[in-house]
Design a protein around this motif. Sequence first.
Motif, mmCIF file in Angstrom:
data_model
loop_
_atom_site.group_PDB
_atom_site.id
_atom_site.type_symbol
_atom_site.label_atom_id
_atom_site.label_comp_id
_atom_site.label_asym_id
_atom_site.label_seq_id
_atom_site.Cartn_x
_atom_site.Cartn_y
_atom_site.Cartn_z
ATOM 1 N N GLN A 230 0.807 -1.225 0.000
ATOM 2 C CA GLN A 230 0.000 0.000 0.000
ATOM 3 C C GLN A 230 0.843 1.280 0.000
ATOM 4 O OE1 GLN A 230 -3.614 0.028 0.327
ATOM 5 N NE2 GLN A 230 -3.358 -2.123 -0.219
ATOM 6 N N CYS A 231 2.176 1.122 -0.073
ATOM 7 C CA CYS A 231 3.029 2.314 -0.038
ATOM 8 C C CYS A 231 4.323 2.042 -0.808
ATOM 9 C CB CYS A 231 3.329 2.726 1.409
ATOM 10 S SG CYS A 231 4.234 1.508 2.371
ATOM 11 N N ASP A 232 5.086 3.100 -1.039
ATOM 12 C CA ASP A 232 6.364 2.978 -1.750
ATOM 13 C C ASP A 232 7.519 2.700 -0.806
ATOM 14 O OD1 ASP A 232 5.295 3.775 -4.363
ATOM 15 O OD2 ASP A 232 4.978 5.708 -3.379
ATOM 16 N N TYR A 233 7.403 3.208 0.422
ATOM 17 C CA TYR A 233 8.486 3.102 1.400
ATOM 18 C C TYR A 233 7.842 2.785 2.742
ATOM 19 C CZ TYR A 233 12.857 4.410 3.787
ATOM 20 O OH TYR A 233 14.015 4.404 4.525
ATOM 21 N N LEU A 234 8.239 1.677 3.354
ATOM 22 C CA LEU A 234 7.604 1.253 4.602
ATOM 23 C C LEU A 234 8.552 1.391 5.783
ATOM 24 C CD1 LEU A 234 5.182 0.021 6.103
ATOM 25 C CD2 LEU A 234 6.174 -2.242 5.623
ATOM 26 N N VAL A 235 8.086 2.126 6.783
ATOM 27 C CA VAL A 235 8.795 2.252 8.049
ATOM 28 C C VAL A 235 8.023 1.431 9.085
ATOM 29 C CG1 VAL A 235 9.591 3.828 9.860
ATOM 30 C CG2 VAL A 235 9.550 4.585 7.461
ATOM 31 N N ALA A 236 8.708 0.505 9.741
ATOM 32 C CA ALA A 236 8.099 -0.253 10.826
ATOM 33 C C ALA A 236 8.464 0.435 12.132
ATOM 34 C CB ALA A 236 8.602 -1.692 10.822
ATOM 35 N N GLY A 237 7.459 0.768 12.924
ATOM 36 C CA GLY A 237 7.692 1.371 14.233
ATOM 37 C C GLY A 237 7.724 0.283 15.276
#
Length: 142
Positions: A29-36
Amino acid sequence: MPHRVGYAPGVYDLFHVGHLNILRHAKSQCDYLVAGVVSDEMAAQAKGKAPVIPLTERLEIVRSVRFVDAAFVETVPDKLETWQQVRFDVIFKGDDWRGTAKGDKLERDFATVGVDVIYFPYTVHTSSSLLRKVLDGLADSA
């Protein structure tokens, strides 16, 4: 075409297929994924128990998942404060938050800064809480 940054927060304790599914769906669902990755202190505050796996190890595991572009240690309960640091366009949560007071607040807060909230199906048959209960049971019987 705009670059869409996604944010998938979680404790990611006892990493399991439910976590993997959330990260896989989020990346789609996105181009760049950040996991918190929630800190030990914040996890203990939210769930009443510290995670089984220490933060440094949870961070290493999540960072190594191929769907994750970056991992961020989440140290404050206010997701808008986290947004100030990470600047994501969409946040992903399990659908166990949908229609709850905390989910409604999340949606209201993020509407003020133009961030979409997307819910994914919660993996009912596998959760860290369930795995922890099984492990606690094994420890009790040992």
